[in-house]
Design an enzyme around this catalytic site. Structure first.
Site, PDB file in Angstrom:
ATOM      1  N   HIS A  89       0.814  -1.220   0.000  1.00 51.10           N
ATOM      2  CA  HIS A  89       0.000   0.000   0.000  1.00 51.10           C
ATOM      3  C   HIS A  89       0.850   1.273   0.000  1.00 51.10           C
ATOM      4  CE1 HIS A  89       0.432  -0.176   4.519  1.00 51.10           C
ATOM      5  NE2 HIS A  89       0.456   1.135   4.362  1.00 51.10           N
ATOM      6  N   ASP A  98       0.236  -7.660   1.622  1.00 53.78           N
ATOM      7  CA  ASP A  98       0.713  -6.272   1.723  1.00 53.78           C
ATOM      8  C   ASP A  98       2.239  -6.208   1.729  1.00 53.78           C
ATOM      9  OD1 ASP A  98       0.307  -3.540   1.761  1.00 53.78           O
ATOM     10  OD2 ASP A  98       0.201  -3.398   3.939  1.00 53.78           O
ATOM     11  N   SER A 134       4.670   2.686   7.812  1.00 49.35           N
ATOM     12  CA  SER A 134       4.352   1.497   7.021  1.00 49.35           C
ATOM     13  C   SER A 134       5.535   1.065   6.167  1.00 49.35           C
ATOM     14  CB  SER A 134       3.153   1.781   6.111  1.00 49.35           C
ATOM     15  OG  SER A 134       1.989   1.973   6.862  1.00 49.35           O
ATOM     16  N   ILE A 141     -15.724 -21.457   3.143  1.00 49.32           N
ATOM     17  CA  ILE A 141     -15.609 -21.939   4.521  1.00 49.32           C
ATOM     18  C   ILE A 141     -16.024 -20.871   5.515  1.00 49.32           C
ATOM     19  CG2 ILE A 141     -13.772 -23.599   4.032  1.00 49.32           C
ATOM     20  CD1 ILE A 141     -11.758 -21.490   5.019  1.00 49.32           C
TER      21      ILE A 141
END
Length: 495
Positions: free
Chosen positions: A138, A168, A239, A298
């Site tokens: 990102h 990510d 990040s 699931i």
């Protein structure tokens, strides 16, 4: 009398001396006992991070990105200069109060063209001497330009080697040599309460160091990977930076924060470095990540359901649907089965299965245990390949029946027939826009919502009614399908 008095005095002196000796001896023993007791109690102190920082921060980089945006004409006239009209009245050398564009300054980009503007900042760290850098997807996704700045001020233009949106993780590279990579640690050895620290560029403030402890391990947030939870102060711009142990080894990649304000509130999440490095090897080799799939939908196993079907523990992945003609169907998996083990890995939580299967090489024949009608059944399944996620279909953008954004931040529409055929679904709704809580939880345009809590989703109108009836004080669970794979996503409605 005199003799008797003297004898009495001598006796008193003897008794006093003996008593004093006992007191001294007792005090000595007490002091010794106290010292022993104190020596057995560990002395807690904050570690010294200076050596770790000194040898690590030179390998942590600041990443800034740019993007191209379309430029529109100003209603004040050609050239996009709002002061041009004033120059017509007051002369060509007019300069407005506070500055403004000078007469001979370069004109803005003409209408219809693209202009490069700043997009965002993040962090990364060097993993090889020849310029490979690890960061978050990102941070670099959608960027037109990626620029890496070292702690010594040198700046390089980077290129993307490969990205993986599900984890990510992104790998970028700069043209440089002789760089100092950070040593890669082992995230499996982390323990709760262990000291860790982060280095990054929060709010663009380069080479910032924060510290804390590991708060939880294998924190399941509904994403593809389990996270390392810490109380290390991490903010926007951190990040992609490293999470380090006290030996200076990378144990994680700082990726997310849990916050109601947008800033740090005591909970930060990091991608385990073991998982990230497995992704890196594929990105280096192929520029993409290849995952396995078996073609089942699931969900979790409720305690009441486990008791009803005789399952010893409420663990495993409950199969709600089996893809027709898929690997699981060919292996004999049936709706209602509970998958309890895949190869040698027990499936404790339902979200374990996509991770384990995704990490299995396509074409592998794997052993799988399922709980069916009160007993365990062993099946053999040939793992298929998870296809790359396709962008939202054009039909979705053109669908006129999209609902208005709801408390989850979603706009949805009916699923076009070709998408139903491709995704092998009969009911549900197609996400056309995602914002607010839904976007924060990872839902994106093109996703298909199959279930909301315990209700199957049939059409946009019914979905709107289900959302309007949600308890906004509680999180809602959505079964979302993307690229043939389904996963429960937890979203808290906006109040």
């Amino acid at each position: 009398m005199m003799r008797s008095t003297t004898a009495d005095s001598s006796l008193k002196r003897f008794v006093f001396a003996a008593a004093t000796a006992c007191v001294v001896a007792f005090a000595g023993h007490a002091a010794q006992a106290q010292a022993q007791a104190q020596s057995s109690v560990p002395v807690l102190s904050v570690p010294d991070f200076t050596e770790v920082v000194a040898k690590s921060e030179g390998s942590v980089v600041n990443i800034r990105t740019t993007e191209n945006v379309s430029v529109r004409s100003s209603p004040m006239g050609p050239g996009n200069d709002p002061y041009e009209m004033f120059r017509w009245f007051f002369g060509p050398d007019f300069v407005p109060p506070g500055g403004g564009r000078q007469r001979n300054a370069p004109a803005p980009t003409p209408d219809g063209q693209q202009r490069e503007v700043p997009r965002g900042v993040g962090s990364g760290f060097i993993i090889s001497q020849d310029g490979y850098i690890l960061t978050n997807t990102h941070v670099v996704e959608g960027a037109n330009g990626i620029f890496v700045t070292m702690t010594d001020g040198k700046e390089y233009k980077a290129k993307i080697v490969g990205t993986d949106a599900r984890t990510d993780v992104a790998l970028i590279k700069i043209e440089a040599a002789g760089l100092k990579p950070l040593p890669i640690g082992d995230s499996k050895t982390l323990r709760k309460g262990q000291w860790v620290l982060a280095i990054g560029s929060p709010f663009g403030l380069e080479s910032t160091v924060t510290s804390g402890i590991v708060s939880a391990i294998n924190r399941d947030t509904g994403d593809y990977l389990p996270f390392i939870q810490t109380d290390v102060a991490v903010n926007p711009g951190n990040s992609g930076g490293p999470l380090l142990d006290l030996a200076g080894n990378v144990v994680g990649i700082n990726s997310q924060i849990v916050s109601q304000s947008g800033g740090f509130m005591g909970i930060s999440l990091a991608i385990p470095i073991d998982e990230a490095m497995r992704i890196v090897e594929q990105l280096k080799t192929d520029g993409k990540v290849t995952r396995g799939r078996i073609g089942v939908q699931i969900g979790p196993v409720a305690e009441e359901v486990a008791k009803a079907i005789g399952l010893p523990k409420a663990e495993g992945a409950m199969v709600s649907n089996v893809e027709e003609g898929g690997p699981a169907a060919e292996a004999g998996v049936q709706p209602g089965d509970v998958i309890t083990r895949f190869e040698s890995t027990p499936i404790t939580q339902w979200s374990d299965l996509p991770r384990v299967v995704g990490g299995t090489k396509p074409g592998t024949r794997a052993s799988m245990q399922v709980w069916r009608k009160g007993k365990e059944v062993t099946l053999r399944v040939k793992v298929g390949e998870f296809e790359a996620e396709a962008p939202a279909p054009d039909q979705a953008a053109a669908t006129p029946d999209a609902t208005a954004a709801d408390a989850l931040g979603l706009k949805v529409s009916v699923i076009p027939p070709n998408v139903k055929e491709r995704e092998k679904v009969r009911t549900g709704v197609l996400v056309t826009e995602a914002g607010g809580p839904a976007a924060a939880a990872g839902i994106a345009p093109g996703d298909i919502i199959l279930t909301l809590n315990d209700a199957d989703v049939k059409d946009p109108e019914q979905f709107a009614k289900l959302v309007s009836g949600l308890d906004k004080s509680r999180a809602a669970a959505l079964l979302v399908q993307r690229g043939g794979q389904s996963q429960w996503v937890v979203v808290t409605p906006a109040k």
